[in-house]
Design an enzyme around this catalytic site. Sequence first.
Site, PDB file in Angstrom:
ATOM      1  N   HIS A   1     -26.880 -39.851 -45.921  1.00  0.00           N
ATOM      2  CA  HIS A   1     -28.192 -39.251 -45.660  1.00  0.00           C
ATOM      3  C   HIS A   1     -28.159 -38.462 -44.353  1.00  0.00           C
ATOM      4  CE1 HIS A   1     -32.718 -39.358 -45.429  1.00  0.00           C
ATOM      5  NE2 HIS A   1     -32.432 -39.274 -44.131  1.00  0.00           N
ATOM      6  N   GLU A   2     -27.610 -39.076 -43.311  1.00  0.00           N
ATOM      7  CA  GLU A   2     -27.552 -38.404 -42.009  1.00  0.00           C
ATOM      8  C   GLU A   2     -26.580 -37.228 -42.038  1.00  0.00           C
ATOM      9  OE1 GLU A   2     -29.702 -38.960 -39.784  1.00  0.00           O
ATOM     10  OE2 GLU A   2     -30.519 -40.647 -40.912  1.00  0.00           O
TER      11      GLU A   2
ATOM     12  N   HIS B   1     -28.264 -34.171 -43.183  1.00  0.00           N
ATOM     13  CA  HIS B   1     -29.023 -33.493 -42.124  1.00  0.00           C
ATOM     14  C   HIS B   1     -28.103 -32.598 -41.296  1.00  0.00           C
ATOM     15  CE1 HIS B   1     -32.837 -35.324 -42.833  1.00  0.00           C
ATOM     16  NE2 HIS B   1     -32.458 -36.555 -42.536  1.00  0.00           N
TER      17      HIS B   1
ATOM     18  N   GLU C   1     -36.559 -35.295 -45.519  1.00  0.00           N
ATOM     19  CA  GLU C   1     -36.098 -36.647 -45.850  1.00  0.00           C
ATOM     20  C   GLU C   1     -35.853 -36.785 -47.353  1.00  0.00           C
ATOM     21  OE1 GLU C   1     -35.169 -38.927 -43.664  1.00  0.00           O
ATOM     22  OE2 GLU C   1     -35.678 -37.421 -42.158  1.00  0.00           O
TER      23      GLU C   1
END
Length: 524
Positions: free
Chosen positions: A54-55, A58, A138
């Site tokens: 997930h990070e 980003h 998100e």
Amino acid sequence: MASGVQIPCVFILDEEEGLNAFAAGFSPNEAVIGVTSGCVKTLTRDELAGVIAHEFSHILNGDMRLNIRLTGVLHGILVIALLGYTLIRSGIYSRSSGSRDGGGKIAIIFLGLFLMLIGYIGVFFAKLIKSAVSRQREYLADAAAVQFTRNPLGIANALKKIGGFIGGSRIQNARAEEMSHFFFANGMRSSFTYLMSTHPPLVERIQRIDPSFDGDFTKAPKSGKPDTGGRAGISGFAGEASIRANSEDIVSQVGTLSTENLEYASKLMDSLPQELKDATRTGVGSRAAIYAFLLSEDEKIREIQIQYLAHYGDPEVYGKTIQIEKAAENLSVEFRLPLSDVAISALRHISEKQYHVFIKDVQYLVRADGKIDLFEYALHKMIFRHLKPVFERTKPAPVKYNNIHSVLSHCEVLLSCLAHRGTDKEEEKNSAFRLAAGKIEGGDALKLLETKNCGLSALDRSLGELASSAPKVKKKIFESCVTCVVADGWITLKESEVLRIIADSLDCPLPPVMPGKFAPAATA
């Protein structure tokens, strides 16, 4: 490896027990990931992989830069309110000696009140915008984590554990609110309104990944196993002169990470010798791997290089170099640059003294035969670009060129270098150059330079200047470079290495060029 982005450093927040994480940095190649100790202690391997994925999304999508800008905008607006507060205090506590001074004090107080009102109203609406943008990013990062790990239950179960954990995802640091939009999950207390929340509700995030979830956080999540499926053997440039390619496909891969990229990188890693993969995970082994890749095929020069390492190099690194020398020598050429890219991530953790010795050794090995080939240039540039800011505290180069017209002369050199390396036929060189120049505004005035003016030193100078261009300019430059390389519909190994150098220099993360339909080997 699959994304063309350097592996980010990961830091543990020892004093934070909540289940949370964040990504930060000004560019993908300078990014770091922070993970709370609560995540490390509580989450399983699959769940933690989902959080990291997930990070990483980003990082790959440039959300970090957006988050930093949002923080700057918020603080800038807040300064207006703070200025108003300062004026009010100065008006109230300043001494006055007459009615005129008294009127001035009142004016200052009213001005302060006005600025405070404007400032705090601005902060309120800026936070609304920040929260709305953050919530959408998100959702995208959650979807990307599923794509990267191919295991929906990993990130879904991590979110379920946050919902059922006593401490939730709360961050205890007093400055957490300022960076609330950086976190994996809401790091603050529940907001009084959904509009002010920087993250979507946990239940909604989970149900988008796992529609069967009923909202009951008391049920302990079960660890999921990623379905990786069978893996076929790696294919690529090995034994072939070139592979089929087109400019649109290559350009569209910049800054993205597809399932195909992940599969290709997995197959590539599976095909590598285990001792080389193990070596690139440590500081000693990574230095040894780089040294081994730079050893000459000429026996006399190789012996000189080895003697140098024996006398002046780190004894432990020298021993490891000799140990993996044969495996590195037998490694196919197309695998060396991607594996070196992996090794550089481990090199960030060596000491400053070891770094300076390493750089001196690399420079000697590269220059030992009195010439620099394309691989040596690419590796040398990659090492300096990613390690110099870490150990020599150099600042990122400021943007010098905001329009393409300011760098046309450097584009001329760059495209000429690519055209000359693509073919020996003058007609094809000119055709590729003109096609690529046509992608640039003002490119009609560019001329194909002579071969003698298109060496690696000229390429290096131009790339150094083009790296200071604005992102929109870099995009145009890279598109024209790709057009030049694949003008004939094919891309060779050397051309792909040059593209990786250019992409890395321009901060355009480029995954390895994946093989499609193969061209027949070139004949002399």
